[in-house]
Design an enzyme around this catalytic site. Structure first.
Site, PDB file in Angstrom:
ATOM      1  N   HIS A   1      -5.440   7.404  -2.468  1.00 30.89           N
ATOM      2  CA  HIS A   1      -6.427   6.415  -2.025  1.00 30.89           C
ATOM      3  C   HIS A   1      -7.584   6.327  -3.023  1.00 30.89           C
ATOM      4  O   HIS A   1      -7.927   7.311  -3.683  1.00 30.89           O
ATOM      5  CB  HIS A   1      -6.957   6.787  -0.631  1.00 30.89           C
ATOM      6  CG  HIS A   1      -5.923   6.618   0.434  1.00 30.89           C
ATOM      7  ND1 HIS A   1      -5.549   7.630   1.286  1.00 30.89           N
ATOM      8  CD2 HIS A   1      -5.168   5.551   0.771  1.00 30.89           C
ATOM      9  CE1 HIS A   1      -4.607   7.194   2.112  1.00 30.89           C
ATOM     10  NE2 HIS A   1      -4.359   5.937   1.819  1.00 30.89           N
TER      11      HIS A   1
ATOM     12  N   TYR B   1      -9.859   2.942   1.645  1.00 25.78           N
ATOM     13  CA  TYR B   1     -10.045   3.010   3.091  1.00 25.78           C
ATOM     14  C   TYR B   1     -10.897   1.832   3.546  1.00 25.78           C
ATOM     15  O   TYR B   1     -11.789   1.380   2.819  1.00 25.78           O
ATOM     16  CB  TYR B   1     -10.824   4.278   3.474  1.00 25.78           C
ATOM     17  CG  TYR B   1     -10.016   5.533   3.699  1.00 25.78           C
ATOM     18  CD1 TYR B   1      -8.662   5.605   3.434  1.00 25.78           C
ATOM     19  CD2 TYR B   1     -10.656   6.674   4.192  1.00 25.78           C
ATOM     20  CE1 TYR B   1      -7.967   6.787   3.649  1.00 25.78           C
ATOM     21  CE2 TYR B   1      -9.962   7.855   4.409  1.00 25.78           C
ATOM     22  CZ  TYR B   1      -8.614   7.904   4.126  1.00 25.78           C
ATOM     23  OH  TYR B   1      -7.929   9.071   4.341  1.00 25.78           O
TER      24      TYR B   1
ATOM     25  N   HIS C   1       0.841  -1.205   0.000  1.00 26.50           N
ATOM     26  CA  HIS C   1       0.000   0.000   0.000  1.00 26.50           C
ATOM     27  C   HIS C   1       0.877   1.256   0.000  1.00 26.50           C
ATOM     28  O   HIS C   1       0.671   2.169  -0.814  1.00 26.50           O
ATOM     29  CB  HIS C   1      -0.910  -0.045   1.238  1.00 26.50           C
ATOM     30  CG  HIS C   1      -1.789   1.147   1.422  1.00 26.50           C
ATOM     31  ND1 HIS C   1      -3.152   1.109   1.214  1.00 26.50           N
ATOM     32  CD2 HIS C   1      -1.521   2.424   1.817  1.00 26.50           C
ATOM     33  CE1 HIS C   1      -3.675   2.295   1.457  1.00 26.50           C
ATOM     34  NE2 HIS C   1      -2.710   3.112   1.839  1.00 26.50           N
ATOM     35  N   GLU C   2       1.855   1.296   0.884  1.00 25.88           N
ATOM     36  CA  GLU C   2       2.720   2.485   0.967  1.00 25.88           C
ATOM     37  C   GLU C   2       3.557   2.636  -0.294  1.00 25.88           C
ATOM     38  O   GLU C   2       3.810   3.750  -0.752  1.00 25.88           O
ATOM     39  CB  GLU C   2       3.610   2.416   2.213  1.00 25.88           C
ATOM     40  CG  GLU C   2       2.867   2.399   3.540  1.00 25.88           C
ATOM     41  CD  GLU C   2       1.843   3.513   3.707  1.00 25.88           C
ATOM     42  OE1 GLU C   2       2.007   4.581   3.095  1.00 25.88           O
ATOM     43  OE2 GLU C   2       0.849   3.300   4.438  1.00 25.88           O
TER      44      GLU C   2
ATOM     45  N   HIS D   1       1.573   4.278  -2.957  1.00 26.02           N
ATOM     46  CA  HIS D   1       1.606   5.737  -2.784  1.00 26.02           C
ATOM     47  C   HIS D   1       2.885   6.282  -3.423  1.00 26.02           C
ATOM     48  O   HIS D   1       2.842   7.226  -4.212  1.00 26.02           O
ATOM     49  CB  HIS D   1       1.610   6.107  -1.295  1.00 26.02           C
ATOM     50  CG  HIS D   1       0.262   6.072  -0.637  1.00 26.02           C
ATOM     51  ND1 HIS D   1      -0.875   6.560  -1.228  1.00 26.02           N
ATOM     52  CD2 HIS D   1      -0.130   5.625   0.587  1.00 26.02           C
ATOM     53  CE1 HIS D   1      -1.900   6.410  -0.408  1.00 26.02           C
ATOM     54  NE2 HIS D   1      -1.479   5.835   0.702  1.00 26.02           N
TER      55      HIS D   1
END
Lengths: 43, 677
Positions: free
Chosen positions: B100, B149, B90-91, B94
């Site tokens: 998101h 989220y 996930h990071e 980014h």
């Protein structure tokens, strides 16, 4: 397969059982943009 | 939801630094996440070597990243509790330029944001972006995205969500942290123009008539038949008989003909980049127990012909007729084919044959421990919370005996219901006397396997931890739980061995999630378990060569980050062994090839291309060799094509031309001066 019934829970749990990113960051007192984004200064 | 600005996109491979403030487990998880990117996309990473732009992974408070390439050394924090595969992925998404999912400009068409339930002052976390700033890369809203989220994000009441899906079926999907979704990968691969992945060499479900370019052997006695599974007992593994007019596999009938008759199925020619591959496939043997399935390899004989045969592994029939998973480790460095040979063992006593389906060839290590939990639905029905099932004993490459405990309804003590728990434990084994105890700094990777036939679409649930001297238990007088199981463990009758105290997760994956994907196929749950030494990641620092521009600009409202180590002028290289590395004793001298942490030499030496001036790089036995460009007038030479030289004939002509011109000029000048005089 033999099923063992629960006897005494001597086994250990790893930390952070299923905590998501935002939970971890909020618990750490962070208030990053959208929870986990570090913005450059010009933004 | 990716950044539009092309200047924020990375050039591959991305240089990275693993700072030494990271825990050992976090380092291992980061390298494991890199492997996921390499398997499913063209994104690649390399240890930092003085580049201007790179990612430095550090352990600050929390898990966070910047978005896109900042053209400097940028921090990515994997703090305490963030050392999970999906969180690192996930990071990294980014860092690769993605925001998101629910901040897409059209998100209100797909999810409800319950503003009244958001912690006051945190509403800014639910902004959307204008489509002049971000792009959806022509992909639909993805409830399954790793970048979405979870429902209870920034909620003020513990049990009330702030985000719900407009299609309620997705309420328990949003916020999944298993792995990349199919659309995550589609976006990533579109943003970075990926046409292939780094480590996925071949896969085949036999659903198409071309059988993925495989060919029948020409010198054998019989052929494999491309068959569709019709009726009970003849279902394929890809679709398990769920679809009409589909569900093909390869079949070799062993119930007629002569003993030792064989059929050969050969793959197309494959070109490896690394030095080790894993061939995974599903097979079923319903004929005689004497039937054999043999995996061979035909490799380049160094003349360019793929003909040098090597036998790799034999699978023998037995009386168990379900689909089984097979793993075969290949060590190919030049072009090759893999072959499946079916052999009839006893046609008179056979009423079936050999089935083959869902082949995947990756350039990654094969799992050491593979546990197929059969009749899983029955197991769920007949157990309650706290009940446990032990796996068989597996051996690591060093020789440690280990296994896992499955809790079909989770462990006692957890508040969650409807979850499967999984824990790791050591078993006593035949090598214990020569091994080092307690066994520290070994990374255990437990994976509940999503059996999607397409390796890129698998969303397996992986849990990773590293054994440490800090893991102690009051039950054994506060001794280390990774000490010798015959000392700190209990006798276990099923293996006639000692079982150590286990370490794991009370609730690893929900029963609902297990039913949604391909976790349970043929009513079987598949679990991979590995246990490898990562001591070499302890100290791997190298200095940062150029002055780092600070990637500061933290926008914090309540608390500053601990950045005391941010200016650390050290960097970390993957796979660089430390002088302080502990000497370990091992049963098998398998060396670093068995490591999960792919050393530098596993990578393609031609990526990035070391050759200058448009030279072409060729991988010669793992070493980069440059084939330099050549023009009509000049050519390039040198190890990296760095020197330009002019062709001899052209040089001769140029020298001759210049000399002739000079002589002619002198003659003309002298004639003119004679005329004047």
């Amino acid at each position: 397969i033999s099923i063992k019934p629960f006897s005494k829970e001597s086994d250990l749990d790893a930390s952070n059982q299923g905590k998501d990113i935002l939970e971890i960051n909020l618990a750490a007192g962070l208030d990053l943009f959208e929870g986990d984004i570090l913005l450059p200064e010009n933004r | 939801n990716g950044l539009r600005d092309p200047t924020t996109r990375w050039k591959f491979p991305i240089p990275y630094i693993l700072a030494d403030n990271l825990g050992l487990n976090a380092k291992g998880v980061i390298l494991y996440a890199f492997e996921m990117f390499r398997l499913k996309s063209c994104v690649d990473f390399k240890p930092y070597e003085g580049e201007d732009t790179y990612i430095i992974f550090q352990e600050f408070d929390g898990c966070w990243s910047m978005v896109g390439d900042q053209h400097t050394g940028q921090n990515l924090s994997i703090g305490s509790g963030c050392d999970y595969k999906a969180i690192v992925e996930h990071e990294l998404l980014h860092a690769l330029g993605f925001y998101h999912e629910q901040s897409r400009s059209d998100r209100d068409d797909y999810v409800n944001i319950w503003w009244d339930e958001v912690i006051p002052g945190y509403e800014h976390n639910f902004v959307t972006y204008n489509d002049s700033y971000i792009t959806d890369l022509n992909t639909p809203y993805d409830y399954e995205s790793l970048m979405h989220y979870a429902p209870f994000s920034f909620n003020k009441n513990e049990s009330v969500p702030t985000v719900t899906a407009k299609i309620p079926a997705f309420d328990d999907i949003i916020g999944q942290r298993l792995d990349f979704s199919t659309i995550d990968l589609e976006r990533l691969n579109r943003m970075y123009n990926c046409t292939a992945t780094h480590t996925l060499l071949d896969q085949c479900t036999f659903e198409k008539q071309n059988i993925c370019g495989m060919i029948q052997g020409t010198r054998d006695d019989a052929d494999w038949i491309h068959e569709r599974g019709d009726g009970p007992g003849k279902e394929d593994h890809t679709l398990v008989g769920r679809c009409k007019e589909a569900g093909y596999f390869m079949y070799f009938n062993t119930s007629y003909g002569q003993t030792e008759e064989a059929a050969l199925l050969e793959s197309r020619i494959l070109y490896p980049k690394r030095k080790q591959q894993c061939l995974q496939f599903y097979y079923k043997m319903t004929g005689s127990p004497l039937d054999r399935l043999v995996v061979w390899v035909k490799r380049d004989d160094s003349t360019g012909n793929v003909r040098k045969l090597v036998k790799i592994q034999t699978f023998q029939g037995d009386n168990e007729y379900g689909w089984k998973i097979g793993h075969v480790t290949l060590r190919e460095e030049v072009k090759f084919r893999y072959l499946f040979q079916g052999t009839k063992g006893d046609p008179q006593n056979s009423a079936g044959g050999i089935f083959l389906d869902d082949i995947t060839l990756t350039e990654t290590p094969c799992p050491r421990g593979v546990w197929m939990v059969r009749n899983f639905s029955h197991l769920l029905q007949t157990t309650v919370k706290g009940d446990m099932v032990f796996s068989p004993r597996f051996y690591s490459s060093e020789g440690y005996g280990y296994g896992v405990t499955l809790y079909p309804h989770g462990r006692n003590g957890t508040s969650r219901s409807g979850y499967v728990g999984l824990a790791f434990q050591l078993y006593s084994g035949e090598n214990d006397a020569i091994l080092e105890w307690p066994v520290e700094n070994r990374q255990a990777i437990m994976t509940i396997v999503d059996n999607d036939p397409d390796a890129k679409k698998r969303m397996s649930s992986s849990m990773v931890f590293t054994t440490s001297k800090d893991h102690i238990s009051p039950d054994i007088n506060y001794s280390n739980i990774w000490d010798r199981p015959s000392i700190v463990g209990k006798y276990e009758q099923s293996c006639n061995c000692f079982r150590g105290i286990s370490w794991g997760w009370s609730a690893i994956i929900s029963h609902v999630q297990l039913q949604k994907r391909n976790f349970i196929k043929d009513d079987t749950l598949v679990i991979f378990v590995d246990f490898e030494d990562i001591t070499h990641l302890n100290q791997t620092e190298v200095p940062v060569t150029s002055t780092r521009k600070s990637s500061s600009g933290l926008i914090l409202q309540s608390q500053g980050l601990q950045t005391s180590q941010e200016d650390s002028h050290t960097a970390t290289l993957e796979g660089q062994p430390s002088n302080l590395q502990r000497q370990t004793r091992s049963v098998e001298n398998t060396g670093p090839l068995e490591d999960h942490n792919w050393p530098q030499y596993f990578r393609d030496p031609c990526e990035p291309n070391p050759c200058q001036n448009e030279g072409i790089c060729v991988n010669v036995k793992g070493m980069a060799s440059c084939r330099c460009a050549s023009g009509h007038a000049f050519f390039y030479t040198g190890e990296r094509c760095q020197a330009m030289q002019v062709h001899g004939s052209i040089l001769g002509m140029m020298i001759g031309g210049v000399a002739g011109t000079i002589v002619l000029s002198i003659v003309i000048i002298s004639m003119m001066s004679q005329r004047r005089s």
